[in-house]
Design an enzyme around this catalytic site. Sequence first.
Site, short mmCIF file in Angstrom:
data_model
loop_
_atom_site.label_atom_id
_atom_site.label_comp_id
_atom_site.label_asym_id
_atom_site.label_seq_id
_atom_site.Cartn_x
_atom_site.Cartn_y
_atom_site.Cartn_z
N ARG A 75 0.83 -1.20 0.00
CA ARG A 75 0.00 0.00 0.00
C ARG A 75 0.86 1.24 0.00
O ARG A 75 1.96 1.26 0.53
CB ARG A 75 -0.92 0.04 1.21
CG ARG A 75 -0.19 0.24 2.52
CD ARG A 75 -1.11 0.31 3.72
NE ARG A 75 -1.74 1.60 3.89
CZ ARG A 75 -1.16 2.64 4.50
NH1 ARG A 75 0.05 2.56 4.98
NH2 ARG A 75 -1.82 3.77 4.62
N ASP A 84 3.03 1.63 8.55
CA ASP A 84 4.13 0.69 8.33
C ASP A 84 4.86 0.39 9.64
O ASP A 84 5.17 -0.76 9.93
CB ASP A 84 5.12 1.24 7.30
CG ASP A 84 4.58 1.19 5.89
OD1 ASP A 84 3.91 0.20 5.56
OD2 ASP A 84 4.83 2.13 5.12
N ASP A 112 8.37 -0.43 3.65
CA ASP A 112 6.97 -0.75 3.32
C ASP A 112 6.64 -2.16 3.80
O ASP A 112 7.38 -3.11 3.51
CB ASP A 112 6.72 -0.65 1.82
CG ASP A 112 6.78 0.77 1.30
OD1 ASP A 112 6.63 1.71 2.11
OD2 ASP A 112 6.98 0.95 0.08
#
Length: 126
Positions: A75, A84, A112
């Site tokens: 995302r 995150d 990420d």
Amino acid sequence: MYIPIRNEVDVYSHIHNKFDLYIPKMLDDTTIAFYSDKEEKINGPFSTIEPIGIHEEKDLDVILVPVVGFFKTYRMGYGKGYYDRYLKNSSALKIGLAFDVQEMVFDVKPTDIELDMIITESRILR
């Protein structure tokens, strides 16, 4: 769960009275925690609505995450890295909610966190 802002997928308005939900509150410039949705709400940073922060949930089973854009099961958020950092240490099922038109190609950074799935109006990516 999250309370949607801007044009994020809105599942909250359909389920907030049916489940015990916990929604994020920004604690500082890098950290979020999840607090009971039954708490009084206040206006938070970045036009968010968040609980006042009394009843924290430490052991979430599922986390529904807002998505600005997605690539495979990664995302893109708003760029501050709150989710995150939280998801990195969470054993919860991580689900991004997005619209098909939000699919894009971007470089995945080492920070990420890959989601377990992304659900759009037409498919589920795993």
